[in-house]
Write an enzyme that holds these catalytic residues in place. Structure first.
Site, PDB file in Angstrom:
ATOM      1  CG  ASP A  51      -2.739  -2.487   9.172  1.00  0.00           C
ATOM      2  OD1 ASP A  51      -2.320  -2.273   8.023  1.00  0.00           O
ATOM      3  OD2 ASP A  51      -2.031  -2.387  10.189  1.00  0.00           O
ATOM      4  CD  GLU A  86     -23.560  -6.408  16.536  1.00  0.00           C
ATOM      5  OE1 GLU A  86     -23.594  -5.165  16.366  1.00  0.00           O
ATOM      6  OE2 GLU A  86     -22.884  -6.949  17.428  1.00  0.00           O
TER       7      GLU A  86
HETATM    8  C1  GLC Z   1       0.202  -2.755   7.157  1.00  0.00           C
HETATM    9  C2  GLC Z   1       0.072  -1.538   6.272  1.00  0.00           C
HETATM   10  C3  GLC Z   1       1.349  -0.759   6.316  1.00  0.00           C
HETATM   11  C4  GLC Z   1       1.591  -0.343   7.739  1.00  0.00           C
HETATM   12  C5  GLC Z   1       1.577  -1.523   8.687  1.00  0.00           C
HETATM   13  C6  GLC Z   1       1.471  -1.084  10.114  1.00  0.00           C
HETATM   14  O1  GLC Z   1       1.157  -3.633   6.685  1.00  0.00           O
HETATM   15  O2  GLC Z   1      -0.277  -1.934   4.979  1.00  0.00           O
HETATM   16  O3  GLC Z   1       1.327   0.345   5.479  1.00  0.00           O
HETATM   17  O4  GLC Z   1       2.815   0.330   7.831  1.00  0.00           O
HETATM   18  O5  GLC Z   1       0.477  -2.367   8.460  1.00  0.00           O
HETATM   19  O6  GLC Z   1       0.209  -0.583  10.409  1.00  0.00           O
END
Ligand code: GLC
Ligand code: MG
Length: 572
Positions: free
Chosen positions: A196, A265
């Site tokens: 993310d 790993e």
């Molecule tokens: C990313 C995710 C989104 C989220 C953001 C914060 O962009 O796709 O849905 O709100 O990260 O974690």
């Protein structure tokens, strides 16, 4: 195809756990539900699954605010339910990747509770703390990026909501703790992670203020009312300027290298795909990420041949410049963006929407025939559309409730108007429950239960799985056929990509070839039939692999494709 890794061969399908399938009848999707749908997914032809976060969370950001990285949110089940799902998927030959949120935790995570408890606790330095806000930085979800914690009498930094404090990635203990969380799932057998928001890990060390003459609320409103191309360019420039000291800062490559080493790993080519478009995160092709998303492809009002050709030219060149191992990854939609059917509709642009169904099929065909691993988002296969939740109380995306409150309090807007604007900018509109049947609540959950987000009522007009499964002309059938075709034809997976000139600029043609097979892809985005001279390609034999209208016949020298036709030919 023998040399390719599994993640280069599969088509990925993103499951948004809250909205996919409710197995225990509480109005919230869960692992029992997902497990029951594994056969559906296998049958669809997807062999990679990406789960949006399934961890315990107070849900300020629908699970992207994690309060425990090593467990399952109770509403989704228990760890054993996750394991049942995982082994079920593996048994069917599917791979599973999880969402790993590195940048921030929930403010309810024990790490943050400890960190904010005093200035000298063992985790005091695990987040980003300052005595006074050093600049005008904004959070991209809810106003100022610095929030006061009375316990420490200091401010912490958050790129997203204040319930999502940023971890201090300079701290080696933070890294180790996060790598242990990753190992927890890798040990269990998960096949990798979607990372993310990796661009947000570090901030400009000089803390340089941004130069935009607005705060987040002002910029949101400006984005909301921007209509002309000039206005929208201006707004985009402002977004870039506002956040440029908080994104893509030095340090990210080192973190990715460490995580890569953790995955290495393990056996079995575990995958890292980053939520970013920057191809340099491939590192040398082996020591950072395996893939980043081709987000530039989706950043348009309409998918057109010209757009796709330009995108591919730039993208494939950029990847090749980084490393021969850098692998393309194409997507048009996810849980953060408007649904394809809504986004790429001519009706939305004020035109005639009669052919929107064909346009969606063409867009899908683009994703499934270009070079690179495709990522699909749940619900797109039946043509789900955006649904604007009708009022403030049904909004679940906090970014939108924050905007609503701002419109009401600061701009004194009429509540109906504010709710409409908030619903339109929210991500709830593209996260509504999956439409399984033409039955109350679209068969997502029992009739007498209120689902966590309202169901789009258009499940009654054919936008549901059960009815489309039976219909040879449905979008779902189209998806299945095309997925099967991709999986069965090595050139569509491994072949190189060569664009082919066509006399009609609205007709897109390219060739995908391996030494063994060559496939010609012809996608006619226009309302008239288009002809293509094949003589120059010197085919000895031609076979129609797929014709969406069922009408295309090909001769060795000449091909005529029908309006809006998706046509694939094998040429030898
Ligand atoms: C990313 C995710 C989104 C989220 C953001 C914060 O962009 O796709 O849905 O709100 O990260 O974690
Ligand atoms: Mg449930």
């Amino acid at each position: 195809m023998g040399e390719l890794k599994w993640w280069q061969k599969v088509v990925f399908y993103q499951i948004y756990p809250r909205s996919f399938a409710d197995g225990d009848g509480d109005g919230i999707g869960d692992f029992k539900g997902i497990t029951e749908k594994l056969d559906y997914l296998k049958d669809l032809g997807v062999e990679g699954l990406w789960l949006s976060p399934h961890f315990p969370s107070p849900n300020w950001d629908c699970g992207y605010d994690i309060s425990d990285y090593e467990d399952v949110a109770p509403e989704y089940g228990r760890l054993v339910d996750f394991k049942t799902f995982l082994s079920g998927a593996h048994t069917l030959g599917m791979h599973v990747i999880l969402d790993l949120v590195l940048n921030h935790t929930s403010d309810r995570h024990s790490w943050f509770l400890e960190s904010k408890s005093s200035r000298d606790n063992p985790k005091a330095d695990w987040y980003v703390w300052v005595d006074t806000p050093p600049n005008n930085w904004q959070s991209c979800f809810d106003g100022p990026a610095w929030t006061f914690a009375p316990e420490r009498r200091q401010y912490f930094y958050h790129y997203f909501m204040k319930q999502q404090p940023d971890l201090n990635w300079h701290n080696p203990q933070v890294r180790q703790a996060m790598w242990n969380a990753a190992r927890f799932w890798l040990d269990m057998g998960v096949d990798g992670f979607r990372l993310d928001a990796i661009g947000t890990l570090f901030e400009d060390p000089a803390l340089t203020p941004h130069s935009v003459p607005l705060d987040l609320a002002g910029l949101r409103f400006l984005s909301d009312i921007a209509r002309t191309a000039e206005d929208r360019d201006q707004v985009e420039m402002y977004w870039r300027e506002m956040f440029k000291y908080q994104l893509g800062q030095p340090g990210i490559h080192e973190v990715l290298k460490e995580l890569r080493a953790v995955l290495d790993e393990y056996d079995g080519d575990r995958l890292l795909v980053g939520e970013d478009e920057d191809v340099t995160y491939h590192g040398n092709g082996r020591d950072e990420l395996n893939m980043v998303f081709n987000f530039p492809l989706m950043r348009t009002d309409l998918i057109t041949p010209e757009w796709v050709l330009k995108n591919q030219k730039e993208r494939l060149a950029a990847l090749a410049a980084v490393s021969p191992d850098a692998w393309a990854c194409n997507t048009l939609g996810n849980h953060d963006n408007s649904r394809l059917f809504t986004r790429y509709s001519l009706a939305r642009l004020g035109g005639d929407g009669t052919h929107d169904g064909e346009r969606v099929r063409l867009a899908l065909a683009v994703i499934l025939t270009l070079r690179g691993t495709p990522f699909l988002y749940n619900g797109e296969e039946i043509g789900m559309t955006d649904y604007l939740v009708p009022n403030r109380s049904s909004l679940r995306d906090s970014m939108a409730t924050w905007y609503f409150d701002h419109l009401m309090e600061k701009l004194k807007m009429d509540p109906i108007e504010a709710a409409r604007r908030a619903a339109a900018m929210s991500r709830d509109k593209n996260r509504t429950p999956m439409q399984w049947r033409n039955a109350p609540n679209a068969g997502f959950c029992p009739e007498d239960v209120t689902p966590w987000l309202p169901v789009n009522p258009n499940y009654t007009s054919g936008i549901n799985v059960q009815e489309q499964e039976k219909d040879p002309a449905s979008l779902l059938t189209f998806y299945r056929r095309l997925l099967r075709l991709r999986n069965a034809n090595p050139a569509l997976v491994d072949g190189d990509y060569q664009p082919i000139q066509t006399p009609n600029p609205e007709c897109l043609a390219f060739r995908r070839s391996t030494p063994e097979q060559s496939v010609l892809v012809v996608l006619n985005f226009s309302e008239r039939s288009s002809s293509l001279d094949l003589g120059g390609l010197n085919p000895h034999t031609i076979r129609v692999l797929f014709s969406s209208t069922g009408s295309t016949k090909a001769g060795l020298l000449h091909l005529v494709v029908a309006p809006f036709e998706v046509c694939l030919l094998e040429m030898n």
